[in-house]
Design a protein around this motif. Sequence first.
Motif, short mmCIF file in Angstrom:
data_model
loop_
_atom_site.label_atom_id
_atom_site.label_comp_id
_atom_site.label_asym_id
_atom_site.label_seq_id
_atom_site.Cartn_x
_atom_site.Cartn_y
_atom_site.Cartn_z
N PHE A 366 0.82 -1.20 0.00
CA PHE A 366 0.00 0.00 0.00
C PHE A 366 0.86 1.26 0.00
O PHE A 366 0.41 2.33 -0.42
N GLY A 367 2.12 1.13 0.47
CA GLY A 367 3.04 2.24 0.35
C GLY A 367 3.37 2.52 -1.10
O GLY A 367 3.41 3.67 -1.55
N GLY A 368 3.60 1.45 -1.86
CA GLY A 368 3.84 1.61 -3.29
C GLY A 368 2.62 2.15 -4.01
O GLY A 368 2.74 2.97 -4.93
N PHE A 369 1.44 1.72 -3.58
CA PHE A 369 0.20 2.21 -4.17
C PHE A 369 0.07 3.71 -3.94
O PHE A 369 -0.37 4.45 -4.83
N ALA A 370 0.47 4.17 -2.75
CA ALA A 370 0.42 5.60 -2.45
C ALA A 370 1.30 6.39 -3.41
O ALA A 370 0.92 7.46 -3.89
N SER A 371 2.49 5.87 -3.70
CA SER A 371 3.40 6.55 -4.62
C SER A 371 2.77 6.70 -6.00
O SER A 371 2.84 7.77 -6.63
N TYR A 372 2.12 5.63 -6.47
CA TYR A 372 1.49 5.68 -7.79
C TYR A 372 0.29 6.62 -7.78
O TYR A 372 0.11 7.44 -8.70
N VAL A 373 -0.55 6.52 -6.74
CA VAL A 373 -1.75 7.37 -6.66
C VAL A 373 -1.37 8.84 -6.62
O VAL A 373 -1.99 9.68 -7.29
N MET A 374 -0.32 9.16 -5.85
CA MET A 374 0.09 10.56 -5.77
C MET A 374 0.61 11.06 -7.12
O MET A 374 0.35 12.21 -7.51
N GLY A 375 1.36 10.22 -7.82
CA GLY A 375 1.82 10.60 -9.16
C GLY A 375 0.66 10.80 -10.12
O GLY A 375 0.63 11.77 -10.90
#
Length: 431
Positions: A366-375
Amino acid sequence: MVSTQKRWLYIAMPIFFFWFFGQIDKLGISIVQTDPGFLNDLGLTGSSANAKIGFLTFIFMVAYAVSNVFWGFVIDKLGARKTALLGVTVWTATMVMAGMANSYEMFMWSRIILGIGEGMMIPVSGKFIASWFNRNEIGRAQASWITGNYLGPAIGAVFLTLIISTLTWHASFFFLALCNLLINIPMFLFLTRNKPEDHPGVSKEELAHIRKTESFDKSVTKQNFAQDFRFWIVWFGMVMASFLFFGISIWLPTYLVQAKNFDIESMTGITSLSWMFALGFVLICGFLSDKTKRPSLLATILFILCATFLTVASTTSIPIIAGLCLGLAMGTMGGVFHLSNLFIVKYSTKETAGRAAGLMGFTNIFGGFASYVMGWMRDLSGGDFGPSIILMILVAGLGFIAYLFTLKKEAEEVNLLNKELERQGLTDYSA
């Protein structure tokens, strides 16, 4: 006295460097992605560039999280030492692969394989700590190696910026591969063993100290960690903390440079300071959790602080305050990560610690998902970070609400423990 403290040399020090370099390998991408040469070489330009940059961390975290579960079972069967050596060897090779990358696809594959190799970090560390340290010193033992988790990126941000500015972004990855080859692998090979009983350097006195509270622990029958509802609340809290921590840490350097117009030197300073904030929260939480025996209460407070810092960052017009508040918000989640690792030991046994840590490590996806969502949200909003910060405030609120459900039972356990101490004539559980 020194003869009874070898566990700090044989286990705590290798794990410190394990995380020191492992976290630079993992999170150094936040510095590298601010380099125009890196962006141009891999074709990270255009209207969808931010989403593609975020996807690199997302796909890494998917591999990292999924392999956490796999490694948890492997460690329980193979042992922490061999698993650590295997994992470090894999991620050293991926640093070389990343440095040689000449396309986005090749670099992406290096991140996927790195995620698989580093997936064993949390289970390995949890297994070593559970086997090598007295139950009353778990907080200090965890803090000693988690220090590397935050000190690594704090120092690494400076070194990577220097290497990239004087050489190229390729050289930064070759440098990290060399560090792993010369430091991490020899330490695990020559210093560690799976159990203190197997190490020729551990005295009988130290072994007795490590095991001295087991009779007290065995008087309490532990249920399977999966049957304790609080483990799953902590797991959910880790989902929220991972979203917040990696969302901030991956994008903070870009935020400072592109949204607040910081120069490279100022960006590096604030980024490094943010990791030091995280280290500070880790050390404070390690101390307070041992003293108060109220880790759930501490985690609840940390989520409130995170939401507060994010709110200030989103409303202030002063760039330096916005940057520092984002760094402090990231720091609070470092404290939550530390407390979550304490919960792994609390809710599991030595036999199941690897699996419990593996499930907890799965939340990194979910940390990686946050990075993608923010981008992705940046691309949609024309580069604005505002919507992403608002989303993180809501996530911090969910973490706070979740931990509220653990406070009553934790308070009851502390009261029972105090009564037991009074019955035994003790005033300090760590005595």
